[in-house]
Structures are given as structure tokens and as C-alpha cells.
Enzyme design. Structure first.
Site, PDB file in Angstrom:
ATOM      1  N   GLN A   1      -4.736  -1.527   9.505  1.00  0.00           N
ATOM      2  CA  GLN A   1      -4.686  -3.022   8.802  1.00  0.00           C
ATOM      3  C   GLN A   1      -5.273  -4.209   9.634  1.00  0.00           C
ATOM      4  OE1 GLN A   1      -3.432  -3.438   5.915  1.00  0.00           O
ATOM      5  NE2 GLN A   1      -3.569  -5.745   5.976  1.00  0.00           N
TER       6      GLN A   1
ATOM      7  N   ASP B   1     -11.121   2.270   3.796  1.00  0.00           N
ATOM      8  CA  ASP B   1     -11.406   0.828   3.644  1.00  0.00           C
ATOM      9  C   ASP B   1     -12.866   0.357   3.397  1.00  0.00           C
ATOM     10  OD1 ASP B   1      -9.513  -1.257   3.645  1.00  0.00           O
ATOM     11  OD2 ASP B   1      -9.008  -0.792   5.657  1.00  0.00           O
TER      12      ASP B   1
ATOM     13  N   LYS C   1       1.067  -1.302   0.054  1.00  0.00           N
ATOM     14  CA  LYS C   1      -0.031  -0.126   0.034  1.00  0.00           C
ATOM     15  C   LYS C   1       1.113   1.108   0.055  1.00  0.00           C
ATOM     16  CE  LYS C   1      -3.674  -2.624   1.939  1.00  0.00           C
ATOM     17  NZ  LYS C   1      -4.394  -3.056   3.352  1.00  0.00           N
TER      18      LYS C   1
END
Ligand code: GUN
Length: 278
Positions: free
Chosen positions: A93, A115, A49
Site C-alpha cells: 500500500q 498493482d 480491499k
């Protein structure tokens, strides 16, 4: 032989578009990432990422923490990122080592939830209102569009991934059933579906005899084993039966990263617009 759905190729095209859009912006979008513990797979994904953001011209800030950090400290950090003007996207994460992921995600300002896991974004997606949809689910939809998949779908997953997928499939007039790996009817459900989407993190869970002939099979699960990165789908036995299939690695993973960049730009736009409206 199944068509191999090349997520890497599709993701590269999307990332190029994002890069030129970022260049045209008056200020730089920014992503703040929270990474807890030392799970090697999580570190690998966060690194991918970071590379993607830097290549696109997006500011990337890593906030790493030991596995035993108190949940309240994570929430305090999120509140700080929520308030920062240089950070437009926040990503925690997953999985978290021992914290309640739902409570931590709920602390993110929904406008910065790149997200797309915040319950408010899910609710807004359900009501067809402006929102940030799950990056994973958006990536899966791009792959299904590429495969021109239609018919009925079966999603083998926990609600976090399944809920946005179900809504986005419905927008495409695709009805889905959601089932968990341990359900005794798993094989019956998967075998009757034209589209099979799996996100359980159980390597080799889906084998050839569980798949309908010609089905489109999307493998979200990635587990790092001693030898390699393994999907939830046993590629060797499923590929001869499927009509189209995503490889692991190189399928959903790169698409999730590309759609994360799309979501960072969307978050940037939504925040600029809400500032103008304030
Ligand atoms: N872990 C596995 N997939 C994902 C994802 O899409 N987002 C985050 N934050 N963590 C993950």
C-alpha cells in the site's frame, strides 16, 4: 449537466463476475498486503480491499508494520511472499512513510505484482506482451469506455500512475500529454484536452475554468481531510463545464479495487500457466 460516472455500480458488476469465476477454480487465489505506518487513509483503502477479496472468495493476508521498519525487512517479507504458493498477488500500500517505493516494488515477483507497478510489467505493457497492467489505469480505462470518451488527453500525475495510463490510452488511439501540478502551463494544457485525468493528491487542484467544455474528467486523487474524502477536482465548479465526471468517493476508487481482483485472477492464471510450462 455532466454525466456522473458511477464507479461503484460498474465495480459491483465486475466483482460479481470475479466471484463466480473464483468459485469455479480448483484452489483459492490469495493476496498478501503490506501496510506500513498508521496513515488512516491507507488503512481505510486496505480494509476496502480486504472486504472485496473476502466477498469474492479470495484469501487475504494483512502484514502490518510500524513506520520505522527497515526497508530491508520489507524486502525480506516480499521475498517470502514471492515464494509462497498460496499467495498469487502481492500489494504494497502506497505511500510508504520513508522508504524508497521503487526499490520495494521492484522486489515483487512481476507475476505477483497485482498493482501493476513493477517496471517489468510496465515494459511488457509498452511492448504489448502478456503482463499485469496497473489496476488504477485499467479502472480508469473502464470508466472512459463507459463515457465513450475520445479526443486528446491530459494526465496530471507523477510517472507511476501516468506511464501505464499513457500506454493504455494510446492503444485506444488517444494521444496524451503528461504534466505535473506545479507546471506553469498546467491550465493551458488541461483547458485544451477532451479527457482530463488527475492523480496528484492535491484537493481542489482542478477548477472549472481549467476544463474544456464537454470534457471527460477522471479524478484519481483522494485525500482524507477532517470533513471528508476529497478529490483533486473541485466538483462544484467543474461539473457544470464537464461532459462526464467521476465523483470522489464512488468513482475511480471502487474501480481500482475491482480491477485489483481482476489482476489477482490474472496473476493466478499466469502462475499456473508458468508452472505448467516449467
Ligand atoms: N495508494 C493510492 N492508490 C494506490 C494503489 O492503486 N495501489 C497501492 N498499492 N497504493 C495506493
Amino acid at each position: 449537466m455532466a454525466t456522473i460516472l458511477n464507479g461503484r455500480e460498474l465495480a459491483t458488476r465486475i466483482r460479481e463476475k470475479i466471484r463466480s469465476r473464483v468459485q469455479a477454480l480448483p484452489t483459492r487465489p490469495g493476496l498478501g498486503v503490506i501496510l506500513v505506518g498508521d496513515d488512516p487513509a491507507s488503512h481505510l483503502y486496505v480494509n476496502l480491499k480486504k472486504q472485496a477479496c473476502e466477498e469474492a472468495g479470495i484469501f487475504f493476508e494483512l502484514n502490518p508494520y510500524p513506520a520505522d521498519i527497515p526497508e530491508q525487512d520489507l524486502i525480506s517479507k516480499i521475498n517470502e511472499l514471492n515464494a509462497r504458493e498460496d499467495i498469487h498477488g502481492i500489494l504494497v500500500q502506497l505511500p510508504l512513510p520513508s522508504h524508497n517505493a521503487n526499490d520495494v516494488i521492484a522486489a515483487i515477483n512481476p507475476l505477483k505484482d497485482v498493482d501493476g507497478f513493477h517496471p517489468e510489467n510496465l515494459e511488457r505493457l509498452r511492448r504489448d506482451e502478456p503482463c499485469i497492467a496497473s489496476a488504477v489505469a485499467l479502472g480508469v480505462m473502464k470508466l472512459l469506455d463507459e463515457a465513450k470518451a475520445r479526443g486528446s488527453a491530459c494526465i496530471v500525475s507523477s510517472p507511476l500512475f501516468a506511464a501505464p495510463l499513457e500506454i493504455l490510452l494510446k492503444e485506444r488511439a488517444i494521444e496524451s500529454v503528461i504534466i505535473q501540478a506545479e507546471d506553469v502551463h498546467l491550465a493551458d494544457r488541461t483547458r485544451e484536452s477532451d479527457i482530463l485525468i488527475v492523480a496528484e493528491g492535491i484537493p481542489g487542484l482542478i477548477t472549472g475554468e481549467m476544463v474544456k467544455h464537454g470534457a471527460t474528467v477522471i479524478d484519481i486523487g483522494t485525500t482524507r481531510t477532517d470533513e471528508s474524502l476529497k478529490g483533486d477536482v473541485d466538483f462544484e465548479s467543474v461539473e457544470p463545464v464537464a461532459g462526464a465526471i467521476t465523483p470522489v468517493p464512488g468513482g475511480v476508487g471502487p474501480m481500482t479495487v475491482a480491477m485489483l481482483l481482476v489482476n489477482i485472477l490474472k496473476a493466478y492464471d499466469l502462475q499456473k500457466r508458468s508452472l505448467r510450462l516449467a
